[in-house]
Design a protein around this motif. Structure first.
Motif, PDB file in Angstrom:
ATOM      1  N   ARG A 275       1.053  -1.209  -0.040  1.00 20.20           N
ATOM      2  CA  ARG A 275      -0.092  -0.005   0.020  1.00 20.20           C
ATOM      3  C   ARG A 275       0.871   1.353  -0.006  1.00 20.20           C
ATOM      4  O   ARG A 275       1.750   1.378   0.977  1.00 20.20           O
ATOM      5  N   ARG A 276       0.674   2.073  -1.160  1.00 16.42           N
ATOM      6  CA  ARG A 276       1.245   3.265  -0.891  1.00 16.42           C
ATOM      7  C   ARG A 276       2.753   3.319  -0.950  1.00 16.42           C
ATOM      8  O   ARG A 276       3.565   4.111  -0.406  1.00 16.42           O
ATOM      9  N   GLY A 277       3.462   2.299  -1.695  1.00 14.53           N
ATOM     10  CA  GLY A 277       4.549   2.114  -1.583  1.00 14.53           C
ATOM     11  C   GLY A 277       5.309   1.181  -0.486  1.00 14.53           C
ATOM     12  O   GLY A 277       6.669   1.032  -0.463  1.00 14.53           O
ATOM     13  N   GLU A 278       4.241   0.955   0.530  1.00 19.13           N
ATOM     14  CA  GLU A 278       4.861   0.171   1.709  1.00 19.13           C
ATOM     15  C   GLU A 278       4.507  -1.164   1.873  1.00 19.13           C
ATOM     16  O   GLU A 278       3.514  -1.389   1.260  1.00 19.13           O
ATOM     17  N   ASN A 279       5.264  -1.988   2.431  1.00 21.73           N
ATOM     18  CA  ASN A 279       4.660  -3.347   2.741  1.00 21.73           C
ATOM     19  C   ASN A 279       4.240  -3.454   4.089  1.00 21.73           C
ATOM     20  O   ASN A 279       4.681  -3.070   5.174  1.00 21.73           O
ATOM     21  N   VAL A 280       2.805  -3.723   4.107  1.00 23.33           N
ATOM     22  CA  VAL A 280       1.893  -3.917   5.102  1.00 23.33           C
ATOM     23  C   VAL A 280       1.847  -5.560   5.821  1.00 23.33           C
ATOM     24  O   VAL A 280       1.337  -6.090   5.053  1.00 23.33           O
ATOM     25  N   ALA A 281       2.326  -5.638   6.759  1.00 22.35           N
ATOM     26  CA  ALA A 281       2.115  -7.353   7.227  1.00 22.35           C
ATOM     27  C   ALA A 281       0.964  -7.554   7.824  1.00 22.35           C
ATOM     28  O   ALA A 281       0.474  -6.834   8.706  1.00 22.35           O
ATOM     29  N   SER A 282       0.091  -8.296   7.253  1.00 25.35           N
ATOM     30  CA  SER A 282      -1.327  -8.527   7.722  1.00 25.35           C
ATOM     31  C   SER A 282      -1.443  -8.940   9.214  1.00 25.35           C
ATOM     32  O   SER A 282      -2.079  -8.615  10.063  1.00 25.35           O
ATOM     33  N   GLY A 283      -0.091  -9.825   9.567  1.00 28.23           N
ATOM     34  CA  GLY A 283      -0.210 -10.144  11.102  1.00 28.23           C
ATOM     35  C   GLY A 283       0.183  -9.033  12.100  1.00 28.23           C
ATOM     36  O   GLY A 283      -0.547  -9.182  13.105  1.00 28.23           O
ATOM     37  N   GLU A 284       0.892  -8.089  11.506  1.00 30.19           N
ATOM     38  CA  GLU A 284       1.038  -6.980  12.505  1.00 30.19           C
ATOM     39  C   GLU A 284      -0.490  -6.338  12.672  1.00 30.19           C
ATOM     40  O   GLU A 284      -0.656  -5.687  13.848  1.00 30.19           O
ATOM     41  N   VAL A 285      -1.291  -5.982  11.457  1.00 33.30           N
ATOM     42  CA  VAL A 285      -2.526  -5.429  11.765  1.00 33.30           C
ATOM     43  C   VAL A 285      -3.326  -6.006  12.479  1.00 33.30           C
ATOM     44  O   VAL A 285      -4.095  -5.658  13.443  1.00 33.30           O
ATOM     45  N   GLU A 286      -3.483  -7.644  12.551  1.00 37.04           N
ATOM     46  CA  GLU A 286      -4.275  -8.368  13.132  1.00 37.04           C
ATOM     47  C   GLU A 286      -3.788  -8.239  14.615  1.00 37.04           C
ATOM     48  O   GLU A 286      -4.852  -8.122  15.200  1.00 37.04           O
ATOM     49  N   TRP A 287      -2.651  -8.266  15.004  1.00 32.03           N
ATOM     50  CA  TRP A 287      -2.073  -8.193  16.472  1.00 32.03           C
ATOM     51  C   TRP A 287      -2.760  -6.844  17.144  1.00 32.03           C
ATOM     52  O   TRP A 287      -3.323  -6.946  17.990  1.00 32.03           O
ATOM     53  N   VAL A 288      -2.801  -5.647  16.433  1.00 31.22           N
ATOM     54  CA  VAL A 288      -3.356  -4.385  16.832  1.00 31.22           C
ATOM     55  C   VAL A 288      -4.725  -4.498  16.879  1.00 31.22           C
ATOM     56  O   VAL A 288      -5.166  -4.211  18.017  1.00 31.22           O
ATOM     57  N   VAL A 289      -5.463  -4.961  15.898  1.00 35.12           N
ATOM     58  CA  VAL A 289      -7.002  -4.968  15.795  1.00 35.12           C
ATOM     59  C   VAL A 289      -7.407  -6.026  17.345  1.00 35.12           C
ATOM     60  O   VAL A 289      -8.464  -5.461  17.749  1.00 35.12           O
ATOM     61  N   CYS A 290      -6.685  -7.108  17.231  1.00 27.22           N
ATOM     62  CA  CYS A 290      -6.914  -7.987  18.211  1.00 27.22           C
ATOM     63  C   CYS A 290      -6.802  -7.468  19.655  1.00 27.22           C
ATOM     64  O   CYS A 290      -7.383  -8.077  20.621  1.00 27.22           O
TER      65      CYS A 290
END
Length: 501
Positions: A393-408
């Motif tokens: 996204r927008r030239g950056e790599n977003v780790a889905s696991g990192e997003v899930e960690w925060v959401v959870c």
């Protein structure tokens, strides 16, 4: 007989623990001695039905005693068992049958018909019929002279991110699984193991090896039920349970009740448990979770123990293994920098010998895992993501696991899955599907603000959708391909649209 084979493991266990209960499954209870005799008789029955050393026997069976008999009987005979996901159908089933090329198929009636429809032309044994290999219809035979490197099973990867591949699992790999996991969990003959994971998955199959290694008993249930989980564990007097990370939030989402602690379970093997759920699980259920890294292709390379663990970390390198974190060129990266995990073993044939159709791999060669991890300066590893699940996204790599960690980590969220959806600006947008905790409601705007305080701006989800449950595979993994295909719906909250409004 070589102890680094399944028959060697079973013979040793029967000699040491003969009269002790080994297996409880449905209405069947078997001692170690009875299990040894059942394996020898099943091998004799298979041979009488035309099965020979090296033949592949596919199985489309749910968790039932016939599948355990088939697994152990094939190993005893030197045949290769190919347990298949019972949810397979259509093109996916046809692909796997083509790749596995089994000589025989042992299946439940409906599943047998499905396999024949998809082109299987070998001999079919229909479970429940009179003409099937079974221990009570065969004469016990001596174990075949199998070697540690001989293939005992072909297990297919789940195929959630691509075409499923058949993994050649040698006899010794199962023995090492039993030794390594029983050591990490501190298992003894006094333990009672409980699993409801499917026996076509390496996790459940290796629960049997763990029990045999130490003389513990093992209960194999039909399938996972969040509402009945603790009562089932209590009913078999389980002291150790085997979970997958996706099951943990489902159990926490259940309404609290007296069953939460009315059991004897104190340890649970639960790979990929989100860090925010670790302590709530221990406090509510009085069960310490143990994480680790292993796969169908490898073994318990990295892990924690009940006495030494860190929530959110998969552990440290276990004895007998090596691990490196590397970049795209396979050059090592410094501690604290994400990279792909490479693993190797010093244990003979503790890893698979490769995929079906490929040349055999050297037993001590380095293996790529396809997993992104981070190692800290103290040697602890943290799982970041599957490399294929990285969102751009927008030239950056977003780790889905990192997003899930925060959401959870939000108190209203029980489970979450982050995945990419199409963007008007090319590349991806970040979307999360969330499941609310029992009695809670997820407010998307509030959840987005929570994420904004914990994540870089480019990783904050644009799209959020609450769902009653996440789509899961038979082995409890989130089916992200199904979520990506579903994409943005009328029920999806859009952060940018809400901001404009």
């Amino acid at each position: 007989m070589d102890r680094l084979t399944v028959p060697g493991l079973l013979e040793t266990a029967a000699g040491r623990f003969g009269g002790r209960v080994f297996l409880r499954m449905g209405g069947t209870v078997r001692t170690y001695a009875e299990t040894r005799e059942a394996a020898a008789a099943m091998a004799g029955s298979l041979a009488a039905h035309g099965c020979r050393h090296g033949d592949r026997v596919a199985a489309l069976l749910s968790n039932r005693i016939e599948l355990v008999d088939l697994v152990l009987g094939c190993a005893w005979l030197g045949a290769v068992v190919v347990p298949l996901n019972t949810a397979l159908r259509g093109r996916s089933l046809r692909h796997i049958l083509d790749e596995a090329a089994p000589h025989f198929l042992y299946a439940e009636p409906e599943l047998a018909a499905r396999a024949v429809t998809e082109g299987f032309r070998g001999r079919v044994w229909v479970a429940g019929s009179d003409d099937v290999p079974a221990p009570d219809r065969g004469e016990a035979i001596a174990p075949a002279p199998v070697r540690p490197e001989d293939t005992a099973a072909v297990l297919f990867t789940s195929g959630t991110t691509g075409t499923a591949r058949g993994v050649r699992c040698p006899q010794a790999q199962f023995v090492w699984w039993g030794r390594n996991v029983s050591d990490a969990l501190g298992l003894t003959a006094d333990d009672s193991l409980y699993t409801c994971l499917p026996l076509f998955h390496t996790n459940a199959l290796n629960t049997l090896a763990q029990a045999m290694t130490v003389g513990a008993s093992c209960t194999v249930d039909g399938r996972f039920s969040a509402s009945r989980y603790w009562s089932r564990a209590a009913g078999c007097e389980a002291t150790v349970v085997h979970l997958l990370g996706a099951m943990v939030p489902m159990l926490l989402a259940q309404p609290p009740g007296p069953q939460d602690r009315a059991h004897q379970v104190r340890r649970g093997l639960s790979p990929a448990t989100p860090a925010p759920l670790w302590e709530p699980f221990r406090e509510r259920f009085d069960v310490t979770l143990v994480d680790g890294f292993g796969s169908t292709e490898t073994n318990l390379v990295i892990g924690s123990t009940p006495g030494e663990y860190r929530p959110g970390m998969i552990g440290t390198v276990r004895p007998g293994f090596r691990a490196e974190v590397v970049d795209e060129t396979l050059a090592p990266v410094p501690d604290g920098i994400p990279g792909e995990l490479l693993v190797a073993t010093d244990q003979l044939y503790a890893f698979s010998t490769g995929y079906t159709g490929d040349p055999p791999l050297a037993p001590h060669s380095w293996r790529r895992t396809g997993d992104r991890v981070v190692r800290d300066p103290y040697g602890w590893f943290r799982f970041v993501d599957r490399i294929k699940d990285v969102i751009r996204r927008r030239g950056e790599n977003v780790a889905s696991g990192e997003v899930e960690w925060v959401v959870c980590s939000h108190p209203a969220v029980a489970a979450a899955a982050a995945f990419p959806v199409a963007s008007e600006l090319a590349e991806d947008e970040v979307m999360v599907a969330v499941v609310a905790r029992s009695g809670s409601v997820v407010e998307p705007a509030e959840l987005a603000r929570h994420c904004a305080g914990e994540l870089p701006a480019f990783a904050v989800p644009r799209y959020i959708e609450a769902m009653p449950a996440l789509p899961l595979t038979e082995t409890g993994k989130v089916r992200k391909a199904a979520l990506r295909e579903r994409g943005v719906t009328a029920a999806t909250w859009d952060r940018e649209a809400a901001g404009s409004a």
